[in-house]
Design a protein around this motif. Structure first.
Motif, PDB file in Angstrom:
ATOM      1  N   ASP A  95     -43.098  76.069  51.049  1.00 46.91           N
ATOM      2  CA  ASP A  95     -42.001  76.886  50.397  1.00 46.91           C
ATOM      3  C   ASP A  95     -40.990  75.906  49.763  1.00 46.91           C
ATOM      4  O   ASP A  95     -40.757  74.786  50.012  1.00 46.91           O
ATOM      5  CB  ASP A  95     -41.267  77.603  51.433  1.00 46.91           C
ATOM      6  N   SER A  96     -40.133  76.477  48.919  1.00 48.22           N
ATOM      7  CA  SER A  96     -39.327  75.856  48.242  1.00 48.22           C
ATOM      8  C   SER A  96     -37.868  75.909  48.623  1.00 48.22           C
ATOM      9  O   SER A  96     -37.544  76.800  49.215  1.00 48.22           O
ATOM     10  CB  SER A  96     -39.393  76.140  46.524  1.00 48.22           C
ATOM     11  N   VAL A  97     -36.806  74.825  48.289  1.00 53.13           N
ATOM     12  CA  VAL A  97     -35.466  75.027  48.236  1.00 53.13           C
ATOM     13  C   VAL A  97     -34.885  74.922  46.919  1.00 53.13           C
ATOM     14  O   VAL A  97     -35.586  74.461  46.005  1.00 53.13           O
ATOM     15  CB  VAL A  97     -34.812  74.010  49.321  1.00 53.13           C
ATOM     16  N   TYR A  98     -33.759  75.444  46.884  1.00 54.35           N
ATOM     17  CA  TYR A  98     -33.055  75.661  45.654  1.00 54.35           C
ATOM     18  C   TYR A  98     -31.577  75.090  45.390  1.00 54.35           C
ATOM     19  O   TYR A  98     -30.965  75.138  46.491  1.00 54.35           O
ATOM     20  CB  TYR A  98     -33.125  77.207  45.052  1.00 54.35           C
ATOM     21  N   TYR A  99     -31.102  74.674  43.904  1.00 48.30           N
ATOM     22  CA  TYR A  99     -29.936  74.578  44.119  1.00 48.30           C
ATOM     23  C   TYR A  99     -29.518  74.752  42.428  1.00 48.30           C
ATOM     24  O   TYR A  99     -30.502  74.699  41.623  1.00 48.30           O
ATOM     25  CB  TYR A  99     -29.544  73.056  44.473  1.00 48.30           C
ATOM     26  N   VAL A 100     -28.281  74.897  42.168  1.00 46.50           N
ATOM     27  CA  VAL A 100     -27.646  75.080  40.926  1.00 46.50           C
ATOM     28  C   VAL A 100     -26.999  74.024  40.414  1.00 46.50           C
ATOM     29  O   VAL A 100     -26.063  73.384  40.917  1.00 46.50           O
ATOM     30  CB  VAL A 100     -27.167  76.306  40.778  1.00 46.50           C
ATOM     31  N   LEU A 101     -27.274  73.484  39.198  1.00 50.69           N
ATOM     32  CA  LEU A 101     -26.546  72.463  38.420  1.00 50.69           C
ATOM     33  C   LEU A 101     -25.516  73.221  37.503  1.00 50.69           C
ATOM     34  O   LEU A 101     -25.844  74.075  36.617  1.00 50.69           O
ATOM     35  CB  LEU A 101     -27.387  71.551  37.509  1.00 50.69           C
ATOM     36  N   SER A 102     -24.323  73.226  38.070  1.00 43.63           N
ATOM     37  CA  SER A 102     -23.237  74.177  37.447  1.00 43.63           C
ATOM     38  C   SER A 102     -22.459  73.474  36.226  1.00 43.63           C
ATOM     39  O   SER A 102     -21.901  74.171  35.689  1.00 43.63           O
ATOM     40  CB  SER A 102     -22.118  74.282  38.729  1.00 43.63           C
ATOM     41  N   ALA A 103     -22.849  72.235  36.225  1.00 44.76           N
ATOM     42  CA  ALA A 103     -21.945  71.483  34.840  1.00 44.76           C
ATOM     43  C   ALA A 103     -22.694  70.463  33.989  1.00 44.76           C
ATOM     44  O   ALA A 103     -22.368  69.579  33.867  1.00 44.76           O
ATOM     45  CB  ALA A 103     -20.782  70.921  35.656  1.00 44.76           C
ATOM     46  N   VAL A 104     -23.770  70.953  33.718  1.00 44.39           N
ATOM     47  CA  VAL A 104     -24.587  70.503  32.658  1.00 44.39           C
ATOM     48  C   VAL A 104     -23.969  70.248  31.324  1.00 44.39           C
ATOM     49  O   VAL A 104     -23.802  71.357  30.893  1.00 44.39           O
ATOM     50  CB  VAL A 104     -26.031  70.922  32.606  1.00 44.39           C
ATOM     51  N   THR A 105     -23.844  68.989  30.689  1.00 51.30           N
ATOM     52  CA  THR A 105     -23.500  69.002  29.622  1.00 51.30           C
ATOM     53  C   THR A 105     -24.266  69.660  28.276  1.00 51.30           C
ATOM     54  O   THR A 105     -25.252  69.588  28.310  1.00 51.30           O
ATOM     55  CB  THR A 105     -23.163  67.540  29.028  1.00 51.30           C
ATOM     56  N   GLY A 106     -23.235  70.483  27.684  1.00 55.50           N
ATOM     57  CA  GLY A 106     -23.841  71.196  26.262  1.00 55.50           C
ATOM     58  C   GLY A 106     -24.269  72.590  26.953  1.00 55.50           C
ATOM     59  O   GLY A 106     -25.366  73.070  26.068  1.00 55.50           O
TER      60      GLY A 106
ATOM     61  N   GLU B 239     -23.813  69.265  45.010  1.00 50.81           N
ATOM     62  CA  GLU B 239     -24.609  70.433  44.765  1.00 50.81           C
ATOM     63  C   GLU B 239     -25.980  70.144  44.394  1.00 50.81           C
ATOM     64  O   GLU B 239     -26.879  71.123  44.456  1.00 50.81           O
ATOM     65  CB  GLU B 239     -24.119  71.357  43.545  1.00 50.81           C
ATOM     66  N   ALA B 240     -26.401  68.914  44.108  1.00 51.00           N
ATOM     67  CA  ALA B 240     -27.800  68.831  43.626  1.00 51.00           C
ATOM     68  C   ALA B 240     -28.617  67.844  44.815  1.00 51.00           C
ATOM     69  O   ALA B 240     -29.457  66.988  44.498  1.00 51.00           O
ATOM     70  CB  ALA B 240     -27.990  67.921  42.448  1.00 51.00           C
ATOM     71  N   ASP B 241     -28.070  67.911  46.005  1.00 56.71           N
ATOM     72  CA  ASP B 241     -28.721  67.207  47.171  1.00 56.71           C
ATOM     73  C   ASP B 241     -30.181  67.492  47.353  1.00 56.71           C
ATOM     74  O   ASP B 241     -30.291  68.866  47.837  1.00 56.71           O
ATOM     75  CB  ASP B 241     -27.770  67.394  48.438  1.00 56.71           C
ATOM     76  N   GLU B 242     -31.190  66.824  47.195  1.00 60.47           N
ATOM     77  CA  GLU B 242     -32.463  67.029  47.588  1.00 60.47           C
ATOM     78  C   GLU B 242     -32.941  66.642  48.867  1.00 60.47           C
ATOM     79  O   GLU B 242     -34.184  66.772  49.214  1.00 60.47           O
ATOM     80  CB  GLU B 242     -33.485  66.747  46.295  1.00 60.47           C
ATOM     81  N   ASN B 243     -32.140  65.867  49.469  1.00 61.58           N
ATOM     82  CA  ASN B 243     -32.346  65.202  50.913  1.00 61.58           C
ATOM     83  C   ASN B 243     -32.207  66.419  51.873  1.00 61.58           C
ATOM     84  O   ASN B 243     -32.926  66.612  52.591  1.00 61.58           O
ATOM     85  CB  ASN B 243     -31.617  64.003  50.942  1.00 61.58           C
ATOM     86  N   VAL B 244     -30.773  66.588  52.102  1.00 60.02           N
ATOM     87  CA  VAL B 244     -30.333  67.768  52.776  1.00 60.02           C
ATOM     88  C   VAL B 244     -29.906  68.782  52.128  1.00 60.02           C
ATOM     89  O   VAL B 244     -28.931  68.769  51.196  1.00 60.02           O
ATOM     90  CB  VAL B 244     -29.281  67.262  53.806  1.00 60.02           C
ATOM     91  N   PRO B 245     -30.463  69.807  51.976  1.00 59.39           N
ATOM     92  CA  PRO B 245     -30.232  70.912  51.036  1.00 59.39           C
ATOM     93  C   PRO B 245     -28.797  71.442  51.366  1.00 59.39           C
ATOM     94  O   PRO B 245     -28.141  71.597  52.458  1.00 59.39           O
ATOM     95  CB  PRO B 245     -30.905  72.277  51.883  1.00 59.39           C
ATOM     96  N   PRO B 246     -28.202  71.785  49.951  1.00 58.50           N
ATOM     97  CA  PRO B 246     -26.559  71.831  50.137  1.00 58.50           C
ATOM     98  C   PRO B 246     -26.359  73.145  51.044  1.00 58.50           C
ATOM     99  O   PRO B 246     -25.153  73.027  51.622  1.00 58.50           O
ATOM    100  CB  PRO B 246     -26.364  72.065  48.749  1.00 58.50           C
ATOM    101  N   GLU B 247     -27.170  73.991  51.186  1.00 52.42           N
ATOM    102  CA  GLU B 247     -26.873  75.162  51.994  1.00 52.42           C
ATOM    103  C   GLU B 247     -26.348  74.901  53.483  1.00 52.42           C
ATOM    104  O   GLU B 247     -25.745  75.659  54.007  1.00 52.42           O
ATOM    105  CB  GLU B 247     -27.792  76.390  51.795  1.00 52.42           C
ATOM    106  N   SER B 248     -27.109  73.850  53.889  1.00 47.24           N
ATOM    107  CA  SER B 248     -26.411  73.271  55.306  1.00 47.24           C
ATOM    108  C   SER B 248     -24.945  73.228  55.254  1.00 47.24           C
ATOM    109  O   SER B 248     -24.243  73.808  56.410  1.00 47.24           O
ATOM    110  CB  SER B 248     -27.280  71.828  55.494  1.00 47.24           C
ATOM    111  N   THR B 249     -24.468  72.722  54.309  1.00 48.06           N
ATOM    112  CA  THR B 249     -22.868  72.634  54.340  1.00 48.06           C
ATOM    113  C   THR B 249     -22.302  74.052  54.151  1.00 48.06           C
ATOM    114  O   THR B 249     -21.350  74.343  54.679  1.00 48.06           O
ATOM    115  CB  THR B 249     -22.469  71.511  53.477  1.00 48.06           C
TER     116      THR B 249
END
Length: 759
Positions: A242-253, A693-703
């Motif tokens: 299964d996959s985990v997800y995160y959102v990049l909220s401040a990508v330039t442009g 917010e882009a942590d791929e080691n420990v999913p951010p949802e842990s925090t």
């Protein structure tokens, strides 16, 4: 009852220490003093970064095998190249750096300073008088006798790079690539709709070997016997991760957040399984191997007996890490036999298992903790009989190499020398029969060794956290020092005003075991004041973490300069001591060694009366983030403030491979009981959470889930989410905010106001 004089002395010391602490006043800086402390800490940081340290001298050996070059660090972040020839006892600057810079800059059309030269390749020949350089695909040859130069052709000689291991340790997650062409080249395998076919490479005749495979449940992972008569393969039952997800909220442009995902196995997830079969190419007979399917890790490499194509060995780690086997398979019958079968009531540290197969002698070299310490064993693969090569209350940390002809094992161990830090690394060699153990270095300190290509010599660098490194060349035959390359000094650090860290040892929870740690104090400490204590924690069971090499300056010292006493120690549950020491972590990560840590800090305060242990803070990242929050949840009577970065606050959310190793499988109620999220309502003290917010080691949802639980429990805390950042302590901004947090909550002072614009 008569009180012994020693006991009475200890009582007097304890009372006098307490009385001395009572006479001291807490360090309580004003806003102006705090501003000055930040400024001075920054200045010291800048000054110390310019002091040269040569903790790691890496020799790059030349073709002659007895000469090499290395890079020596100089002050102000400069460096120079050194040439050494063992047989000539030569040790000198490799060339005139200014002249080489002038030539190279002209030839390569690139401007470089003489004290900061960088090349892709650097090779010496002709007794060090011929220098060949490569940069950006061009080769330059310089005659160092007269500094004449010319364009050179591509050279085939490759410097021996000691950073590349002789035998790379493969991960069991790698699996084994399929081999489709037989060793004799007469047959080739293919797959159609999940079934196995074999084709004669001359006649092109094709034979279908299986009929029950499908695209959803195919045969795969094939290995040939050396005589090309049998194929070992597996009927595979694939399971999607299964996959985990995160959102990049401040990508330039962009004006929208970008959703990202990646596969991420968590504890308890189902894995792909492999059912082993043997396919006889001549008879087309299929034999099911008489063993369990592999449902953890991919199939491992096969090890065939020498000149015997009937038997092969493979390794199997059971899920839950409590059983490790080397299994023998008879390809004629499919019957199996356990050559090694290790079981543990707690865990077997899979990543530290070493195996080296010696087919000519039907032996395997293997490491195990079965006697309470990690040691080397020699196993007869015909009889299964084990012989323990190394013995004693010390830990074999790594095997460097095996000399099959001389029947010698070269290894690194710690804890052999009982009068020094039990974590210090030393190198040894020993015969297969356990005799003639030779210590390659005896000097007190943590050693790193690099051998010459022929292993006749080695470069040995050793140091301690507050003792500068020494680097010498030694002869392998007798471990004798034959040339000193470098001898460091602490002068540059002490002249800059730095107070070096100090090693401190205290007893752990059992009142017997030594717990080793380090103390960092403010360089300008006022001995009439007391200072809050901050612990840097990382209690991950995969290793030990207190620095052992020369580390005069670090983030811990930088933090201490603001008015803290900073400490770090390795409590029970971490690695590199006895098996019993390590086992404390088993299904018990919430323990994090806190009973040892608290006793250690209390003992430290007896020796260092300026330590105020009524004001103790703690910080950590990743597993340390979990630990630091846990300090406030489970030990609020001692810890008062915590900063936790990207913590794995619930071991069910974090990565499968790490957490099942220590917390076990299947996932039981202890996972929930030890979760920071489950225990969020117990929070006391001041907590600051940091997450990328882009942590791929420990999913951010842990925090985020911890934050949610704290909010629902009506608890106060601070949260910093950093856009675009991965697994980190928050970077420069996060570290600055961490300092400010401790200044506010432990010193009760105001950090500099950075939002005020001064005209």
């Amino acid at each position: 009852m008569k009180i012994s004089s020693i006991y009475l002395f200890l009582i007097v010391i304890a009372f006098s220490s307490k009385a001395q602490q009572n006479q001291l006043q807490p360090f309580s800086p004003s806003g102006a003093e705090m501003e000055r402390a930040y400024s001075q800490a920054g200045q010291l940081d800048s000054a110390l970064r310019k002091v040269a340290v040569n903790n790691e001298i890496i020799p790059f050996w030349n073709a002659d095998g007895h000469s090499f070059w290395y890079k020596r660090n100089l002050a102000d972040r400069n460096w120079e190249f050194i040439y050494a020839d063992i047989t000539e006892s030569v040790h000198k600057p490799a060339f005139d750096h200014t002249r080489v810079a002038t030539i190279a800059n002209k030839f390569f059309d690139k401007v470089q300073e003489a004290t900061k030269l960088k090349f892709d390749r650097l090779i010496f020949g002709n007794s060090g008088t011929l220098l060949t350089l490569k940069l950006n695909g061009k080769w330059l040859e310089i005659n160092l006798d007269d500094y004449s130069f010319k364009q050179a052709k591509d050279t085939s000689f490759v410097n021996y790079d000691p950073r590349k291991p002789l035998q790379r340790k493969r991960s069991r997650w790698e699996g084994t690539p399929s081999r489709f062409l037989s060793p004799d080249g007469k047959n080739v395998l293919s797959l159609k709709a999940g079934n196995l076919f074999v084709t004669d490479t001359e006649s092109k005749a094709e034979t279908q070997l299986t009929t029950d495979g499908t695209e959803k449940r195919p045969y795969a992972e094939f290995s040939w016997s050396p005589d090309s008569k049998n194929v070992v393969g597996y009927l595979v039952n694939p399971k999607k991760i299964d996959s985990v997800y995160y959102v990049l909220s401040a990508v330039t442009g962009t004006t929208r957040g970008q959703l990202k995902s990646h596969e991420y196995a968590q504890p308890g997830d189902v894995f792909t399984s492999y059912e082993p079969f043997i396919f006889n190419i001549t008879t087309k007979k299929i034999i099911k191997v008489d063993t369990e399917q592999i449902d953890f890790f991919e199939p491992q490499p096969l090890h065939w007996r020498n000149n015997d194509n009937r038997y092969y060995l493979y390794e199997k780690v059971d899920r839950g890490h409590q059983r490790f086997r080397v299994i023998e398979v008879d390809v004629q019958t499919g019957k199996t036999r356990n050559i090694i079968d290790e079981k543990a009531k707690t865990f077997i540290y899979e990543d530290r298992i070493y195996t080296r197969y010696l087919p000519k002698t039907n032996e395997v070299i293997w490491t195990s903790e079965q006697d309470g310490y990690r040691h080397i064993y020699l196993v007869n693969t015909l009889t299964g009989k084990q012989f323990q090569v190394t013995k004693g209350d010390f830990v074999v940390r790594d095997i460097d190499s095996v000399d099959v002809e001389k029947r010698e094992i070269w290894f690194t161990a710690s804890g052999v020398n009982k009068k020094e830090d039990p974590y210090f690394l030393h190198q040894y060699r020993v015969n297969f029969n356990g005799k003639n153990t030779i210590a390659l270095n005896l000097e007190q300190g943590n050693h790193r060794v690099v051998f010459s290509p022929d292993r006749n010599y080695y470069v040995d660098t050793y140091s301690q956290i507050n003792v500068a490194p020494v680097t010498v060349v030694k002869r392998t035959a007798d471990a004798k020092s034959i040339m000193e390359l470098e001898r460091g000094t602490t002068t540059g650090f002490t002249e800059a005003g730095l107070k070096l860290p100090e090693v401190f040892v205290a007893k752990g929870r059992d009142a017997k075991t030594d717990i080793w740690g380090v103390v960092w104090q403010p360089s300008k400490m006022d001995n009439s004041k007391t200072y809050p204590v901050i612990e840097y924690i990382y209690a991950g069971p995969q290793d030990s973490f207190v620095p052992k090499n020369f580390t005069p300056y670090s983030e811990m010292q930088s933090l201490a300069e603001l008015g803290f006493i900073v400490v770090q120690m390795d409590g029970m549950g971490t690695a590199n001591r006895s098996k019993a020491f390590h086992d404390v972590c088993w299904k018990n990560l919430a323990d994090a060694g806190f009973p040892d840590r608290i006793l250690w800090i209390k003992a430290m305060a007896q020796k260092y009366p300026n330590a105020d242990i009524s004001r103790v803070g703690i910080y950590g990242t990743s597993a340390g983030g979990q630990n630091s929050t846990g300090a406030l949840l489970f030990h609020p009577e001692f810890y008062k403030a915590a900063v936790s970065a990207c913590g794995c606050h619930d071991n069910r959310i974090d990565k499968q491979w790490w957490n099942e190793q220590w917390m076990g499988y299947p996932v039981g109620p202890h996972y929930d009981e030890q979760s920071n999220i489950t225990n969020a309502a117990k929070l006391q003290g001041d907590l600051f959470l940091i997450v990328g917010e882009a942590d791929e080691n420990v999913p951010p949802e842990s925090t985020y889930r911890l934050a949610d639980a704290l909010i629902k429990a009506n608890k106060d805390f601070e949260l910093l989410s950093i856009p675009g950042m991965g697994h980190s302590d928050g970077g420069a901004y996060g570290r600055r905010r961490k300092r400010d947090f401790f200044v506010k909550h432990l010193l009760h002072a105001e950090p500099p106001k950075r939002n005020v614009v001064i005209n």
